[in-house]
Design a protein around this motif. Structure first.
Motif, mmCIF file in Angstrom:
data_model
loop_
_atom_site.group_PDB
_atom_site.id
_atom_site.type_symbol
_atom_site.label_atom_id
_atom_site.label_comp_id
_atom_site.label_asym_id
_atom_site.label_seq_id
_atom_site.Cartn_x
_atom_site.Cartn_y
_atom_site.Cartn_z
ATOM 1 N N GLU A 7 0.828 -1.208 0.000
ATOM 2 C CA GLU A 7 0.000 0.000 0.000
ATOM 3 C C GLU A 7 0.862 1.257 0.000
ATOM 4 O OE1 GLU A 7 -3.521 -2.234 2.560
ATOM 5 O OE2 GLU A 7 -2.195 -0.772 3.524
ATOM 6 N N ILE A 11 1.030 4.162 -2.915
ATOM 7 C CA ILE A 11 0.719 5.568 -2.635
ATOM 8 C C ILE A 11 1.893 6.462 -3.001
ATOM 9 C CG2 ILE A 11 0.248 7.225 -0.787
ATOM 10 C CD1 ILE A 11 -1.436 5.012 0.556
ATOM 11 N N TYR A 116 -4.445 1.656 -6.486
ATOM 12 C CA TYR A 116 -4.544 3.032 -6.004
ATOM 13 C C TYR A 116 -4.853 3.945 -7.183
ATOM 14 C CZ TYR A 116 -3.027 7.569 -4.091
ATOM 15 O OH TYR A 116 -2.972 8.876 -3.700
ATOM 16 N N ILE A 123 -8.042 4.113 -2.576
ATOM 17 C CA ILE A 123 -7.183 2.941 -2.633
ATOM 18 C C ILE A 123 -7.974 1.707 -2.207
ATOM 19 C CG2 ILE A 123 -6.266 3.312 -0.303
ATOM 20 C CD1 ILE A 123 -3.568 2.203 -1.345
#
Length: 260
Positions: A7, A11, A116, A123
């Motif tokens: 994640e 990002i 995302y 997301i």
């Protein structure tokens, strides 16, 4: 822990993409005439650096690296599939439906994934059989994660199709199923709409590559959906030495909520 690292990498890559998005990208073209931008390359470098630092023993199959001839050995191993900027044409047209995709493959199955959408600030992620969604602001998750899941399909179901790569075969399939309600969407967001119960079926009867689908497919499967070839078999990953296509190319498929 692994999913959190995926994640964060997605990002960080998305923030780099938005910087190029605001400044205006430089565009070149690959051998297959598809566009590639400096945002693709910047995002891929960020993802590769973060994943390699955290998981040095896991191979990474990434779109731009493969285009440059860099293909690590994945035989019998878990590996990542990365599309640093899925929906490059949407990105160039300043359409917000582009994504960063990171998927984890184990035994040919997508077992974890992150999608995302930086321009949308959304997301999606999945791992350990659970799918979830939240919002991102200023490069940080800003809200609690909420679980998502496929819905029980109405009759007829609502479809999503590719905005840029729709085909006569896709429309014929929709007609044969009596489906008149469908929306054209770019990038891997189509999988995510199925996973959160906003649509029910995504037929894809045109070319895709594994890095296009792995992350979204992982999220859909964790949310209670499935992706099947037209022969009815689960879409597999890590396809090498295919007799009728290039490495990592997908056959036609249908993604959907599992029948109840």
């Amino acid at each position: 822990m692994m999913l959190e690292i995926m994640e964060r990498a997605a990002i960080a890559a998305g923030e780099a993409i938005l910087q190029v998005y605001d400044a205006g990208p430089a565009v070149t073209y690959k051998a297959d005439s598809s566009p590639v931008t400096d945002a693709d390359h910047r995002a891929e470098r960020i993802i590769l650096a973060q994943l390699t630092a955290a998981f040095p023993d896991l191979p990474i199959i990434a779109e731009e690296s493969v285009a440059a001839g860099k293909v690590p050995d994945i035989a019998g191993r878990r590996f990542f599939l990365v599309d640093p900027l899925d929906g490059t044409k949407e990105f160039l047209d300043r359409d917000s439906h582009f994504t960063v995709n990171i998927g984890l493959i184990d035994g040919g199955v997508p077992v974890a994934g992150v999608v995302y959408a930086p321009a949308l600030g959304v997301i999606y992620a999945a791992g350990a059989g659970e799918a979830r969604k939240t919002k991102v602001e200023h490069g940080r998750v800003c809200c609690d994660w909420r679980p998502i899941g496929c819905r029980k399909s109405p009759v007829p179901p609502v479809a999503v199709v590719s905005r840029r790569h729709n085909s006569r075969e896709t429309i014929a399939h929709l007609d044969a199923q009596g489906i008149t309600d469908y929306e054209a969407i770019g990038s891997s967001l189509k999988f995510c709409l199925l996973a959160e119960g906003q649509a029910d079926i995504y037929p894809r009867f045109s070319r895709t590559m594994e890095w296009d689908t792995a992350a979204g497919d992982a999220i859909l499967r964790a949310a209670g959906g499935e992706t099947l070839t037209i022969e009815g078999k689960p879409l597999a990953y890590g396809k090498r030495n295919q007799p009728n296509d290039t490495d990592f190319a997908n056959p036609w498929f249908i993604s959907r909520a599992k029948p109840h």
